[in-house]
Scaffold this motif. Structure first.
Motif, PDB file in Angstrom:
ATOM      1  N   ALA A  88      -3.528   8.945  13.015  1.00 44.28           N
ATOM      2  CA  ALA A  88      -3.597   8.596  11.319  1.00 44.28           C
ATOM      3  C   ALA A  88      -3.468   7.157  11.445  1.00 44.28           C
ATOM      4  O   ALA A  88      -3.252   6.155  12.471  1.00 44.28           O
ATOM      5  CB  ALA A  88      -2.022   8.457  10.484  1.00 44.28           C
ATOM      6  N   VAL A  89      -4.056   6.097  10.511  1.00 48.10           N
ATOM      7  CA  VAL A  89      -3.895   4.667  10.311  1.00 48.10           C
ATOM      8  C   VAL A  89      -2.694   4.930   9.308  1.00 48.10           C
ATOM      9  O   VAL A  89      -3.048   5.305   7.965  1.00 48.10           O
ATOM     10  CB  VAL A  89      -4.790   3.995   9.656  1.00 48.10           C
ATOM     11  N   TYR A  90      -1.546   3.799   9.265  1.00 44.77           N
ATOM     12  CA  TYR A  90      -0.375   3.479   8.802  1.00 44.77           C
ATOM     13  C   TYR A  90      -0.427   2.027   8.086  1.00 44.77           C
ATOM     14  O   TYR A  90      -1.042   0.721   8.645  1.00 44.77           O
ATOM     15  CB  TYR A  90       0.679   3.711  10.000  1.00 44.77           C
ATOM     16  N   LEU A  91      -1.368   2.346   7.077  1.00 43.93           N
ATOM     17  CA  LEU A  91      -0.760   1.061   6.040  1.00 43.93           C
ATOM     18  C   LEU A  91       0.345   1.005   5.207  1.00 43.93           C
ATOM     19  O   LEU A  91       1.541   1.663   4.539  1.00 43.93           O
ATOM     20  CB  LEU A  91      -1.954   0.954   5.055  1.00 43.93           C
ATOM     21  N   CYS A  92       0.615  -0.265   5.083  1.00 42.75           N
ATOM     22  CA  CYS A  92       2.017  -1.457   4.913  1.00 42.75           C
ATOM     23  C   CYS A  92       0.966  -1.575   3.468  1.00 42.75           C
ATOM     24  O   CYS A  92       0.325  -2.677   3.390  1.00 42.75           O
ATOM     25  CB  CYS A  92       2.624  -2.054   5.463  1.00 42.75           C
ATOM     26  N   ALA A  93       1.666  -1.458   2.187  1.00 44.62           N
ATOM     27  CA  ALA A  93       1.417  -2.794   1.151  1.00 44.62           C
ATOM     28  C   ALA A  93       2.556  -3.236   0.160  1.00 44.62           C
ATOM     29  O   ALA A  93       3.854  -2.436   0.452  1.00 44.62           O
ATOM     30  CB  ALA A  93       0.766  -1.648  -0.046  1.00 44.62           C
ATOM     31  N   SER A  94       2.709  -4.216  -0.524  1.00 43.20           N
ATOM     32  CA  SER A  94       4.437  -4.151  -1.198  1.00 43.20           C
ATOM     33  C   SER A  94       2.927  -5.110  -2.576  1.00 43.20           C
ATOM     34  O   SER A  94       1.449  -5.304  -2.625  1.00 43.20           O
ATOM     35  CB  SER A  94       4.343  -5.709  -0.825  1.00 43.20           C
ATOM     36  N   SER A  95       3.969  -5.121  -3.273  1.00 39.77           N
ATOM     37  CA  SER A  95       3.083  -5.509  -4.738  1.00 39.77           C
ATOM     38  C   SER A  95       4.693  -6.127  -5.600  1.00 39.77           C
ATOM     39  O   SER A  95       5.422  -6.186  -4.998  1.00 39.77           O
ATOM     40  CB  SER A  95       2.717  -4.601  -6.135  1.00 39.77           C
ATOM     41  N   PHE A  96       4.657  -7.480  -6.447  1.00 38.39           N
ATOM     42  CA  PHE A  96       5.350  -7.945  -7.395  1.00 38.39           C
ATOM     43  C   PHE A  96       5.667  -7.212  -8.816  1.00 38.39           C
ATOM     44  O   PHE A  96       4.837  -6.826  -9.177  1.00 38.39           O
ATOM     45  CB  PHE A  96       4.888  -9.124  -8.006  1.00 38.39           C
ATOM     46  N   LEU A  97       7.054  -6.828  -9.154  1.00 34.63           N
ATOM     47  CA  LEU A  97       7.613  -6.246  -9.922  1.00 34.63           C
ATOM     48  C   LEU A  97       6.554  -7.188 -11.097  1.00 34.63           C
ATOM     49  O   LEU A  97       7.352  -8.220 -11.192  1.00 34.63           O
ATOM     50  CB  LEU A  97       8.592  -5.923  -9.947  1.00 34.63           C
ATOM     51  N   GLY A  98       6.164  -6.661 -12.086  1.00 36.13           N
ATOM     52  CA  GLY A  98       5.699  -7.705 -13.427  1.00 36.13           C
ATOM     53  C   GLY A  98       4.323  -8.209 -12.515  1.00 36.13           C
ATOM     54  O   GLY A  98       3.594  -8.338 -13.352  1.00 36.13           O
TER      55      GLY A  98
END
Lengths: 114, 113
Positions: A88-98
């Motif tokens: 499969a393709v493994y994706l990483c993501a990030s986000s900022f609290l707020g």
């Protein structure tokens, strides 16, 4: 600013091997997500960290998948042992609290298990 | 529980024609709403987002989306598609700013020459 970095971009493994995928989130982001993407299942959440604490570990993936976040700027996803169905393709993501839930994605790692 | 439905797995449109990709959500509150695009062999990129206010939001590359509270929908539109718009489009929602995104299954857009 650098975006989300994932290495390697491609990985080929034999059945039964252990593989480790790496992710560096956007600097300053608090949340980090690992997803698996396949044509049949679409996007599936594997793990979710907030400020390095594991918030969700994607129940169905517990036995052979382990994500870790030892510091705020680096995460790994270990698959042990690999099976052909893990291709499969493994994706990483990030986000900022707020940051109102917007996620920023890396380019993904394409895993092929023979 | 929150959920997102993209009823069309695949949409085919002629180049230069208009486009609408459908997204419906289930939520007890008005969520944050997103459209992402995934080009071949790439990660997902944000196209546009809605938090509040004017129900029509503009995004990149001429895309726009309209939020409808009465219909629980957030459809994506473009007036004239280009071959480079060929991609998979994902709708996502979050019930609040501190929650993870809930994803639709994606719609593959195919552009005919």
């Amino acid at each position: 600013d650098a975006g989300v970095t994932q290495t390697p971009r491609h990985e080929v493994a034999e059945k039964g091997q252990t593989i480790i995928l790496k992710c560096e989130p956007v600097s300053g982001h608090n949340d980090l997500f690992w997803y698996r993407q396949t044509k049949i299942q679409g996007l599936e959440l594997l793990s979710y960290f907030r400020s390095k604490s594991l918030m969700e570990d994607g129940g169905a993936f517990k036995d052979r998948f382990k994500a870790e976040m030892l510091n705020s700027s680096f995460s790994t996803l270990k698959i042990q042992p690999t099976e052909p169905k893990d291709s499969a393709v493994y994706l990483c993501a990030s986000s900022f609290l707020g940051g109102k839930a917007e996620q920023f994605f890396g380019p993904g790692t394409r895993l092929t298990v023979l | 529980a929150q959920s997102v439905t993209q009823p069309d797995a695949r949409v085919t449109v002629s180049e230069g024609a208009s486009l609408q990709l459908r997204c419906k959500y289930s939520s007890s509150v008005t969520p944050y709403l997103f459209w992402y695009v995934q080009y071949p062999r790439q990660g997902l990129q944000l196209l546009l987002k809605y938090y509040s206010g004017d129900p029509v939001v503009q995004g990149v590359n001429g895309f726009e989306a309209e939020f409808s509270k009465s219909n629980s929908s957030f459809h994506l539109r473009k007036a004239s598609v280009h071959w480079s718009d060929s991609a998979v489009y994902f709708c996502a929602v979050s019930p609040d700013s501190n929650y993870q995104l809930i994803w639709g299954s994606g719609t593959k857009l195919i552009i005919k020459p």
